[in-house]
Design a protein around this motif. Structure first.
Motif, PDB file in Angstrom:
ATOM      1  N   PHE A 233       0.801  -1.135  -0.005  1.00 18.50           N
ATOM      2  CA  PHE A 233      -0.028  -0.014   0.080  1.00 18.50           C
ATOM      3  C   PHE A 233       0.774   1.200  -0.041  1.00 18.50           C
ATOM      4  CE2 PHE A 233      -2.293   3.224   2.656  1.00 18.50           C
ATOM      5  CZ  PHE A 233      -3.034   3.819   1.702  1.00 18.50           C
ATOM      6  N   ILE A 234       0.658   2.035  -1.107  1.00 18.81           N
ATOM      7  CA  ILE A 234       1.780   3.314  -1.269  1.00 18.81           C
ATOM      8  C   ILE A 234       0.913   4.565  -0.868  1.00 18.81           C
ATOM      9  CG2 ILE A 234       2.986   4.397  -2.813  1.00 18.81           C
ATOM     10  CD1 ILE A 234       3.082   1.970  -4.568  1.00 18.81           C
ATOM     11  N   ASP A 235       1.126   4.701   0.506  1.00 14.35           N
ATOM     12  CA  ASP A 235       0.276   5.934   1.007  1.00 14.35           C
ATOM     13  C   ASP A 235       0.766   7.264   0.670  1.00 14.35           C
ATOM     14  OD1 ASP A 235      -1.372   6.914   2.962  1.00 14.35           O
ATOM     15  OD2 ASP A 235      -0.162   6.485   4.696  1.00 14.35           O
ATOM     16  N   GLN A 236      -0.234   8.232   0.615  1.00 13.62           N
ATOM     17  CA  GLN A 236       0.369   9.532  -0.180  1.00 13.62           C
ATOM     18  C   GLN A 236      -0.294  10.569   0.991  1.00 13.62           C
ATOM     19  OE1 GLN A 236       0.222  10.141  -4.626  1.00 13.62           O
ATOM     20  NE2 GLN A 236      -1.712   9.113  -4.125  1.00 13.62           N
ATOM     21  N   ALA A 237       0.375  11.684   0.908  1.00 13.62           N
ATOM     22  CA  ALA A 237      -0.018  13.012   1.533  1.00 13.62           C
ATOM     23  C   ALA A 237       0.075  14.029   0.649  1.00 13.62           C
ATOM     24  CB  ALA A 237       0.927  13.219   2.786  1.00 13.62           C
ATOM     25  N   GLU A 238      -1.194  14.805   0.132  1.00 13.20           N
ATOM     26  CA  GLU A 238      -1.131  15.867  -0.783  1.00 13.20           C
ATOM     27  C   GLU A 238      -0.765  15.010  -2.212  1.00 13.20           C
ATOM     28  OE1 GLU A 238      -1.791  19.336   0.348  1.00 13.20           O
ATOM     29  OE2 GLU A 238      -2.368  18.340   2.335  1.00 13.20           O
ATOM     30  N   GLY A 239      -0.896  14.111  -2.324  1.00 15.75           N
ATOM     31  CA  GLY A 239      -0.472  13.370  -3.675  1.00 15.75           C
ATOM     32  C   GLY A 239       0.955  13.087  -4.067  1.00 15.75           C
ATOM     33  N   HIS A 240       1.621  13.145  -2.831  1.00 20.44           N
ATOM     34  CA  HIS A 240       2.968  12.638  -2.919  1.00 20.44           C
ATOM     35  C   HIS A 240       3.195  11.447  -1.981  1.00 20.44           C
ATOM     36  CE1 HIS A 240       4.055  15.919  -5.538  1.00 20.44           C
ATOM     37  NE2 HIS A 240       3.446  16.654  -5.030  1.00 20.44           N
TER      38      HIS A 240
ATOM     39  N   THR B 134       7.024 -11.369  -7.360  1.00 19.56           N
ATOM     40  CA  THR B 134       7.131  -9.819  -7.806  1.00 19.56           C
ATOM     41  C   THR B 134       6.517  -8.896  -6.614  1.00 19.56           C
ATOM     42  OG1 THR B 134       5.499 -10.133  -9.095  1.00 19.56           O
ATOM     43  CG2 THR B 134       7.506 -10.275 -10.231  1.00 19.56           C
ATOM     44  N   ALA B 135       6.939  -7.731  -6.733  1.00 18.26           N
ATOM     45  CA  ALA B 135       6.453  -6.780  -5.943  1.00 18.26           C
ATOM     46  C   ALA B 135       5.675  -5.815  -6.629  1.00 18.26           C
ATOM     47  CB  ALA B 135       7.404  -5.782  -5.111  1.00 18.26           C
ATOM     48  N   GLU B 136       4.261  -5.611  -6.082  1.00 17.15           N
ATOM     49  CA  GLU B 136       3.321  -4.628  -6.719  1.00 17.15           C
ATOM     50  C   GLU B 136       2.762  -3.600  -5.865  1.00 17.15           C
ATOM     51  OE1 GLU B 136       0.264  -6.999  -8.975  1.00 17.15           O
ATOM     52  OE2 GLU B 136       1.666  -8.282  -9.994  1.00 17.15           O
ATOM     53  N   GLY B 137       2.273  -2.467  -6.229  1.00 21.33           N
ATOM     54  CA  GLY B 137       1.981  -1.591  -5.327  1.00 21.33           C
ATOM     55  C   GLY B 137       0.774  -1.156  -5.512  1.00 21.33           C
TER      56      GLY B 137
ATOM     57  N   VAL C  23       1.705  -5.398   2.129  1.00 28.91           N
ATOM     58  CA  VAL C  23       2.721  -4.679   3.397  1.00 28.91           C
ATOM     59  C   VAL C  23       2.093  -3.133   3.269  1.00 28.91           C
ATOM     60  CG1 VAL C  23       4.976  -3.627   3.478  1.00 28.91           C
ATOM     61  CG2 VAL C  23       4.793  -5.984   2.609  1.00 28.91           C
ATOM     62  N   PHE C  24       1.997  -2.955   4.666  1.00 26.33           N
ATOM     63  CA  PHE C  24       1.562  -1.373   4.800  1.00 26.33           C
ATOM     64  C   PHE C  24       2.762  -0.714   5.648  1.00 26.33           C
ATOM     65  CE2 PHE C  24      -2.399  -3.523   4.456  1.00 26.33           C
ATOM     66  CZ  PHE C  24      -3.315  -2.763   3.792  1.00 26.33           C
ATOM     67  N   PRO C  25       2.890   0.640   5.541  1.00 26.40           N
ATOM     68  CA  PRO C  25       3.425   1.367   6.257  1.00 26.40           C
ATOM     69  C   PRO C  25       2.668   1.526   7.800  1.00 26.40           C
ATOM     70  CG  PRO C  25       2.864   2.758   4.797  1.00 26.40           C
ATOM     71  CD  PRO C  25       2.235   1.381   4.276  1.00 26.40           C
TER      72      PRO C  25
END
Ligand SMILES: Cc1cc2nc3c(=O)[nH]c(=O)nc-3n(C[C@H](O)[C@H](O)[C@H](O)COP(=O)(O)OP(=O)(O)OC[C@H]3O[C@@H](n4cnc5c(N)ncnc54)[C@H](O)[C@@H]3O)c2cc1C
Length: 320
Positions: free
Chosen positions: A6-13, A35-38, A92-94
């Motif tokens: 999970f690719i977490d964002q703040a303000e689109g980043h 393989t790793a995927e997001g 995987v999560f942060p």
């Protein structure tokens, strides 16, 4: 089979904790021969293909209007769709605020074992065993996950960001998601400050500063270092500082590269929120203050004399 991050964002980043999660997930994929995927949710200002340099081969992008504001229930649904699309067996999560809100919900939804607060790569030599810290970092537990899908929430600063070559394929996932049960009517942002949860450098003050009128001492040093400010709980309880600055067991848990504690005794409940910091500097006039036991560097002295000297030295060094 894949490892989905999970690719977490703040303000689109993308947040730094997600870069760590991608590097970590990519290593798990390498170790397990997959393989790793997001998965990225909502609008983004990132070049998603470029995230391939963190080891992800494919990005699932779900950009529905209902994903504009963070909503743990809606995000959980969307990530469940990405798990399905990617055939992931490890997710995987942060282990940040968003990860902490979604990972347990996904765990319940997928009946998947969850290790929250992982600090190392899983040991796959005999099953799937993940090490995590427990009791506020005082001990470790090795958790065996036996479910077909395994979820790991990685502690910030526990795994270094690794970059390499390569780009990721970007797949737009058109997932049907139920409408949110709650509606965000307003967002009030604290502006002009460095967000504490993301800060690399933190200057924190305790009751030793005597009162809110002396906080300029903390702020001047923080400003010189370009650091965020934090405080102990009694300071927030007394209204000297806002509650969002309170760190510790009942406040925010942070893991900056540098934590400077000024006039804070180092009670166990305070340490619980800061002991994952890479370097801890303690300034206290009492040589017996418990915080010195957790410090990498300690200065025994009066904060009112010591801190202005440090601030002046930092300013001189930086030419400001
Ligand atoms: C269930 C529970 C949960 C809690 N959760 C939290 C939490 O999340 N976060 C948290 O912070 N606390 C928490 N606490 C409170 C915690 O136990 C301590 O009481 C608190 O951390 C003490 O704050 P302090 O260090 O600022 O103040 P104090 O304990 O009063 O310490 C002040 C320090 O400043 C030093 N000092 C005084 N004057 C100077 C000077 N001029 N120069 C330099 N040093 C000076 C003193 O030597 C002393 O060490 C919790 C307590 C409980 C029971």
């Amino acid at each position: 089979m894949s490892v989905l991050i999970f690719i977490d964002q703040a303000e689109g980043h993308v947040k730094k904790a997600s870069l760590e999660a991608m590097s970590y997930g990519a290593k798990i994929a390498e170790l397990t021969g997959t393989t790793a995927e997001g998965v990225v949710l909502g609008a983004t200002g990132e070049d998603l293909a470029a995230l391939g340099k963190y080891g992800v081969k494919k990005i699932h992008h779900i950009n529905a209007a209902d994903l504009t504001h963070f909503d743990a229930q809606v995000y959980t649904q969307a990530i469940a769709k990405a798990v399905e699309a990617s055939g992931a067996t490890v997710v995987v999560f942060p282990n940040n605020a968003d990860g902490k809100a979604i990972a347990p919900r996904l765990s319940a939804r997928l009946k998947a074992g969850l290790v929250a607060g992982a600090i190392a790569l899983p040991d796959t030599s005999n099953g799937f065993v993940v090490k995590k810290s427990v009791f506020s970092g005082k001990a470790f537990a090795n958790i065996a996950v036996n479910t077909p899908v395994k979820i790991i929430a990685l502690n910030p600063n526990a795994y270094a960001v690794k970059t390499g070559e390569g780009t990721a394929a970007v797949s737009i996932l058109d997932a049907a998601i139920d409408a949110p049960k709650v509606k965000v009517t307003a967002v009030n942002k604290v502006i002009g400050e460095i967000p504490l949860s993301e800060a690399e450098l933190v200057v924190s003050g305790g009751r030793g500063l005597k009162g809110p009128e002396n906080w300029g001492l903390v702020e001047d040093l923080a400003h010189a270092l370009h650091a965020a400010t934090a405080c102990s709980r009694p300071v927030a309880d007394a209204g000297w500082r806002p509650h969002h600055e309170h760190v510790g067991q009942t406040g925010l848990a942070i893991a900056p590269n540098l934590y400077i504690a000024i006039g804070i005794s180092g009670a166990i409940q305070h340490l619980a929120g800061v002991n994952r910091s890479k370097v801890i500097v303690v300034i206290n006039k009492d040589p017996e203050a418990p915080f010195f036991k957790a410090a990498d560097y300690g200065i025994v002295g009066d904060a009112f004399e010591v801190v202005p000297k440090i601030t002046a030295a930092v300013k001189k060094l930086k030419g400001i």
